[in-house]
Design a protein around this motif. Structure first.
Motif, PDB file in Angstrom:
ATOM      1  N   VAL A   1       0.911  -1.214  -0.081  1.00 56.60           N
ATOM      2  CA  VAL A   1      -0.113   0.030  -0.118  1.00 56.60           C
ATOM      3  C   VAL A   1       0.969   1.218   0.030  1.00 56.60           C
ATOM      4  CG1 VAL A   1      -2.039  -1.050   1.142  1.00 56.60           C
ATOM      5  CG2 VAL A   1      -0.204   0.058   2.477  1.00 56.60           C
ATOM      6  N   VAL A   2       0.177   2.417  -0.333  1.00 50.83           N
ATOM      7  CA  VAL A   2       1.028   3.645  -0.064  1.00 50.83           C
ATOM      8  C   VAL A   2       0.280   4.558   0.986  1.00 50.83           C
ATOM      9  CG1 VAL A   2       1.662   5.749  -1.584  1.00 50.83           C
ATOM     10  CG2 VAL A   2       1.400   3.531  -2.787  1.00 50.83           C
ATOM     11  N   TYR A   3       1.236   4.752   1.814  1.00 51.31           N
ATOM     12  CA  TYR A   3       1.095   5.750   2.918  1.00 51.31           C
ATOM     13  C   TYR A   3       1.287   7.213   2.531  1.00 51.31           C
ATOM     14  CZ  TYR A   3       1.212   7.456   7.637  1.00 51.31           C
ATOM     15  OH  TYR A   3       0.921   8.306   8.869  1.00 51.31           O
ATOM     16  N   PHE A   4       0.381   7.966   2.805  1.00 51.78           N
ATOM     17  CA  PHE A   4       0.587   9.392   2.654  1.00 51.78           C
ATOM     18  C   PHE A   4       0.538  10.078   4.024  1.00 51.78           C
ATOM     19  CE2 PHE A   4      -1.835   7.635  -1.124  1.00 51.78           C
ATOM     20  CZ  PHE A   4      -0.663   8.334  -2.092  1.00 51.78           C
ATOM     21  N   PRO A   5       1.870  10.401   4.568  1.00 51.63           N
ATOM     22  CA  PRO A   5       1.860  10.950   5.818  1.00 51.63           C
ATOM     23  C   PRO A   5       1.579  12.416   6.075  1.00 51.63           C
ATOM     24  CG  PRO A   5       3.909  10.125   5.142  1.00 51.63           C
ATOM     25  CD  PRO A   5       3.301  10.174   3.954  1.00 51.63           C
ATOM     26  N   GLN A   6       1.515  13.278   5.128  1.00 48.36           N
ATOM     27  CA  GLN A   6       1.027  14.702   5.163  1.00 48.36           C
ATOM     28  C   GLN A   6      -0.645  14.485   5.536  1.00 48.36           C
ATOM     29  OE1 GLN A   6       2.770  17.463   5.487  1.00 48.36           O
ATOM     30  NE2 GLN A   6       0.862  18.369   5.934  1.00 48.36           N
ATOM     31  N   GLY A   7      -1.312  13.662   4.551  1.00 42.64           N
ATOM     32  CA  GLY A   7      -2.567  13.461   4.538  1.00 42.64           C
ATOM     33  C   GLY A   7      -3.072  12.938   6.301  1.00 42.64           C
ATOM     34  N   HIS A   8      -2.333  12.168   6.613  1.00 45.37           N
ATOM     35  CA  HIS A   8      -2.481  11.709   7.895  1.00 45.37           C
ATOM     36  C   HIS A   8      -2.409  12.701   9.024  1.00 45.37           C
ATOM     37  CE1 HIS A   8      -1.760   8.117  11.063  1.00 45.37           C
ATOM     38  NE2 HIS A   8      -2.561   9.054  11.460  1.00 45.37           N
ATOM     39  N   SER A   9      -1.472  13.688   8.876  1.00 44.30           N
ATOM     40  CA  SER A   9      -1.186  14.709   9.520  1.00 44.30           C
ATOM     41  C   SER A   9      -2.306  15.730   9.580  1.00 44.30           C
ATOM     42  CB  SER A   9       0.275  15.522   9.505  1.00 44.30           C
ATOM     43  OG  SER A   9       1.376  14.487   9.534  1.00 44.30           O
TER      44      SER A   9
ATOM     45  N   ILE B   1      -0.609  22.602  11.151  1.00 47.61           N
ATOM     46  CA  ILE B   1      -0.315  21.220  10.646  1.00 47.61           C
ATOM     47  C   ILE B   1       1.087  20.919  10.777  1.00 47.61           C
ATOM     48  CG2 ILE B   1      -0.865  19.570   8.815  1.00 47.61           C
ATOM     49  CD1 ILE B   1      -2.859  21.174   8.078  1.00 47.61           C
ATOM     50  N   PRO B   2       1.339  19.730  11.560  1.00 49.43           N
ATOM     51  CA  PRO B   2       2.724  19.317  11.545  1.00 49.43           C
ATOM     52  C   PRO B   2       3.485  19.057  10.417  1.00 49.43           C
ATOM     53  CG  PRO B   2       1.679  18.001  13.158  1.00 49.43           C
ATOM     54  CD  PRO B   2       0.429  19.036  12.189  1.00 49.43           C
ATOM     55  N   ASN B   3       4.597  19.308   9.959  1.00 48.23           N
ATOM     56  CA  ASN B   3       5.390  19.329   8.891  1.00 48.23           C
ATOM     57  C   ASN B   3       6.543  18.657   9.014  1.00 48.23           C
ATOM     58  OD1 ASN B   3       6.111  19.448   6.063  1.00 48.23           O
ATOM     59  ND2 ASN B   3       6.833  21.482   6.029  1.00 48.23           N
ATOM     60  N   TYR B   4       6.968  17.617   8.084  1.00 49.72           N
ATOM     61  CA  TYR B   4       8.101  16.801   8.416  1.00 49.72           C
ATOM     62  C   TYR B   4       8.856  16.825   7.118  1.00 49.72           C
ATOM     63  CZ  TYR B   4       5.339  15.332  12.302  1.00 49.72           C
ATOM     64  OH  TYR B   4       4.369  15.147  13.401  1.00 49.72           O
ATOM     65  N   PRO B   5       9.770  17.808   6.876  1.00 47.56           N
ATOM     66  CA  PRO B   5      10.402  18.016   5.469  1.00 47.56           C
ATOM     67  C   PRO B   5      11.268  16.905   4.886  1.00 47.56           C
ATOM     68  CG  PRO B   5      11.357  19.447   7.263  1.00 47.56           C
ATOM     69  CD  PRO B   5      10.171  18.944   7.882  1.00 47.56           C
ATOM     70  N   SER B   6      11.768  16.108   5.963  1.00 44.32           N
ATOM     71  CA  SER B   6      12.791  15.012   5.555  1.00 44.32           C
ATOM     72  C   SER B   6      12.003  13.681   5.319  1.00 44.32           C
ATOM     73  CB  SER B   6      13.789  14.506   6.569  1.00 44.32           C
ATOM     74  OG  SER B   6      13.029  14.271   7.859  1.00 44.32           O
ATOM     75  N   LEU B   7      10.738  13.601   5.772  1.00 47.00           N
ATOM     76  CA  LEU B   7       9.779  12.613   5.301  1.00 47.00           C
ATOM     77  C   LEU B   7       9.263  12.641   3.746  1.00 47.00           C
ATOM     78  CD1 LEU B   7       8.722  10.263   6.915  1.00 47.00           C
ATOM     79  CD2 LEU B   7       6.645  11.529   7.406  1.00 47.00           C
ATOM     80  N   PRO B   8       9.290  11.561   2.985  1.00 53.69           N
ATOM     81  CA  PRO B   8       8.825  11.586   1.523  1.00 53.69           C
ATOM     82  C   PRO B   8       7.342  11.900   1.523  1.00 53.69           C
ATOM     83  CG  PRO B   8       9.998   9.452   2.154  1.00 53.69           C
ATOM     84  CD  PRO B   8       9.874  10.379   3.329  1.00 53.69           C
ATOM     85  N   PRO B   9       6.638  12.259   0.444  1.00 46.53           N
ATOM     86  CA  PRO B   9       5.511  12.583   0.600  1.00 46.53           C
ATOM     87  C   PRO B   9       4.493  11.332   0.550  1.00 46.53           C
ATOM     88  CG  PRO B   9       6.281  13.288  -1.464  1.00 46.53           C
ATOM     89  CD  PRO B   9       7.469  12.776  -0.713  1.00 46.53           C
ATOM     90  N   GLN B  10       5.234  10.255  -0.060  1.00 49.56           N
ATOM     91  CA  GLN B  10       4.466   8.912  -0.051  1.00 49.56           C
ATOM     92  C   GLN B  10       5.432   7.799   0.158  1.00 49.56           C
ATOM     93  OE1 GLN B  10       5.108  10.231  -3.555  1.00 49.56           O
ATOM     94  NE2 GLN B  10       3.352  11.335  -3.838  1.00 49.56           N
ATOM     95  N   LEU B  11       5.193   6.726   1.119  1.00 46.72           N
ATOM     96  CA  LEU B  11       5.818   5.568   1.624  1.00 46.72           C
ATOM     97  C   LEU B  11       4.979   4.335   1.240  1.00 46.72           C
ATOM     98  CD1 LEU B  11       6.385   6.877   5.260  1.00 46.72           C
ATOM     99  CD2 LEU B  11       8.215   6.992   3.377  1.00 46.72           C
TER     100      LEU B  11
END
Length: 76
Positions: free
Chosen positions: A33-41, A56-66
């Motif tokens: 599956v593809v996880y979208f961390p920004q959408g979760h945040s 809204i928390p921002n994690y710049p080193s985290l890729p947009p999709q995992l």
């Protein structure tokens, strides 16, 4: 059985699809599956009323999709 002597509840799939919609399906264990961390945040912020301060928390080193492999699905 659920710990503490409680009963394990089964999910009524007809009721779930009536609420979620006919085009929604859950992936099975082992599926990629593809996880979208920004959408979760954004969802977490919205459900905890953090949108009031606009942060809204921002994690710049985290890729947009995992890409992940699903190990378990638990319905709440």
């Amino acid at each position: 059985m659920v710990g503490g002597g409680g009963e394990k509840k089964c999910l009524n799939s007809e009721l779930w699809h009536a609420c979620a919609g006919p085009l929604v399906s859950l992936p099975t264990a082992g599926t990629r599956v593809v996880y979208f961390p920004q959408g979760h945040s954004e969802q977490v912020s919205a459900t905890t009323n953090r949108e009031i301060d606009g942060h809204i928390p921002n994690y710049p080193s985290l890729p947009p999709q995992l890409v992940c492999q699903l190990h378990n699905v638990t319905m709440h």
